[in-house]
Enzyme design. Structure first.
Site, PDB file in Angstrom:
ATOM      1  CD  GLU A 156      -2.751  -1.277  -0.077  1.00 33.24           C
ATOM      2  OE1 GLU A 156      -3.017  -0.261  -0.732  1.00 33.24           O
ATOM      3  OE2 GLU A 156      -3.085  -2.425  -0.443  1.00 33.24           O
ATOM      4  CG  HIS A 159      -0.695   1.023  -4.678  1.00 34.17           C
ATOM      5  ND1 HIS A 159      -0.621   0.837  -6.042  1.00 34.17           N
ATOM      6  CD2 HIS A 159      -1.307  -0.078  -4.177  1.00 34.17           C
ATOM      7  CE1 HIS A 159      -1.171  -0.349  -6.342  1.00 34.17           C
ATOM      8  NE2 HIS A 159      -1.583  -0.921  -5.232  1.00 34.17           N
ATOM      9  CD  GLU A 218      -2.914  -3.290  -7.515  1.00 37.30           C
ATOM     10  OE1 GLU A 218      -2.382  -3.746  -6.492  1.00 37.30           O
ATOM     11  OE2 GLU A 218      -3.469  -2.181  -7.539  1.00 37.30           O
TER      12      GLU A 218
HETATM   13 ZN   LIG Z   1      -2.677  -2.733  -4.809  1.00 35.59          ZN
END
Ligand SMILES: [Zn+2]
Length: 293
Positions: A156, A159, A218
């Site tokens: 996270e 990101h 991702e």
């Molecule tokens: Zn993700």
């Protein structure tokens, strides 16, 4: 959709109801959007990939804080306790790792870094621009242990450090511009045909533009998340195991929205197999021998 047939019909294009699609307008709009796109593309230091971003880091962090406050004000935030302590300890470890890594240091040092636990059955977690992290209690059983929690945290945080939120925001702005241009170019078509043209464009933009990027995001978050994990001395071998547990969520409980665009589990497992030897070697050089598992 009615198509122009012969010469006379073609002359009517662009005039009156039931006219055709005005390609010259679309062409001019496409050139304008293209110029806008290429004047806002920058290479990301972490990945080397070109990103289209129209918001500044400051704007992004301000938006992150605003959404964070909003979410927390509408949620049951867990004030204290061993789970909150654990979340904050692991969060601080990974934030420190991000501050120390040369490629992430600049942005990580600008972040405000806050970690909160929210009481909720959802298996969800996020890090907003600015380092505003929330974990939902529903994800703790999936995390299962410190290393698992660190895997989610690293992913996270990655990101946010990769500015994926700003990139998505900018991309959807671009899609809206494109859709508006299609709407104008189709302005003379009958309303049904105009609607169809805009929908076809919108669908194409989702499938051909937005979704491939979100899968790319991702994969990038998995890779940078793994680097952060190793830099903070958490066991990188937990990463594929964690994502397997995440993938096994189901049986009535639909996968949380944040994971719906994740790469398929086969590709993810393959990525981790490819990255793992380097990750293990880096861990052992930095943190000592890994226990057998
Ligand atoms: Zn993700």
């Amino acid at each position: 959709m009615r198509l122009p047939q012969q010469g006379m019909r073609r002359l009517r294009m662009g005039r009156g109801r039931g006219g055709g699609f005005r390609w010259p307008i679309m062409l001019i709009a496409a050139i304008g959007i293209g110029v806008y796109y290429f004047s806002n593309v920058k290479e990301n230091d972490l990945t080397g990939r070109s990103q289209f971003i129209t918001v500044s880091e400051e704007q992004e962090v301000a938006l992150g804080l605003q959404s964070y406050r909003q979410v927390l004000s509408e949620s049951a935030v867990v004030g204290s306790g061993p789970e909150v302590d654990l979340l904050r300890r692991i969060g601080a470890d990974l934030a420190n790792a991000a501050r120390a890594l040369p490629q992430t240091a600049e942005l990580a040092n600008k972040f405000d870094w806050q970690f909160n636990l929210v009481q909720s059955d959802q298996a969800n977690a996020f890090c907003l621009p600015g380092g505003y992290v929330a974990f939902y209690t529903g994800i703790l059983p999936v995390a299962a242990n410190d290393n698992g929690l660190a895997v989610i945290m690293g992913h996270e945080i990655a990101h946010a450090l990769l500015r994926h939120g700003a990139e998505r925001m900018s991309q959807s702005q671009l899609v809206q511009l494109g859709q508006a241009a299609v709407g104008v170019a189709a302005g003379d078509m009958d309303p049904g045909a105009r609607q169809a043209a805009m929908q076809i464009f919108g669908f194409g933009a989702q499938v051909g533009f937005m979704l491939p990027y979100s899968r790319e995001h991702e994969t990038e978050a998995d890779k940078i998340g793994l680097d952060l994990l190793v830099a903070a001395c958490y066991d990188p071998r937990e990463a594929p195991a964690l994502w397997e547990r995440m993938g096994a969520l189901g049986g009535g409980q639909k996968p949380p929205e944040m994971f719906s665009t994740h790469p398929d589990s086969g590709r993810r497992a393959e990525n981790f197999r490819a990255w793992m030897p380097d990750a293990v070697a880096a861990f052992e050089a930095r943190c000592g021998a890994l226990p057998a598992r």
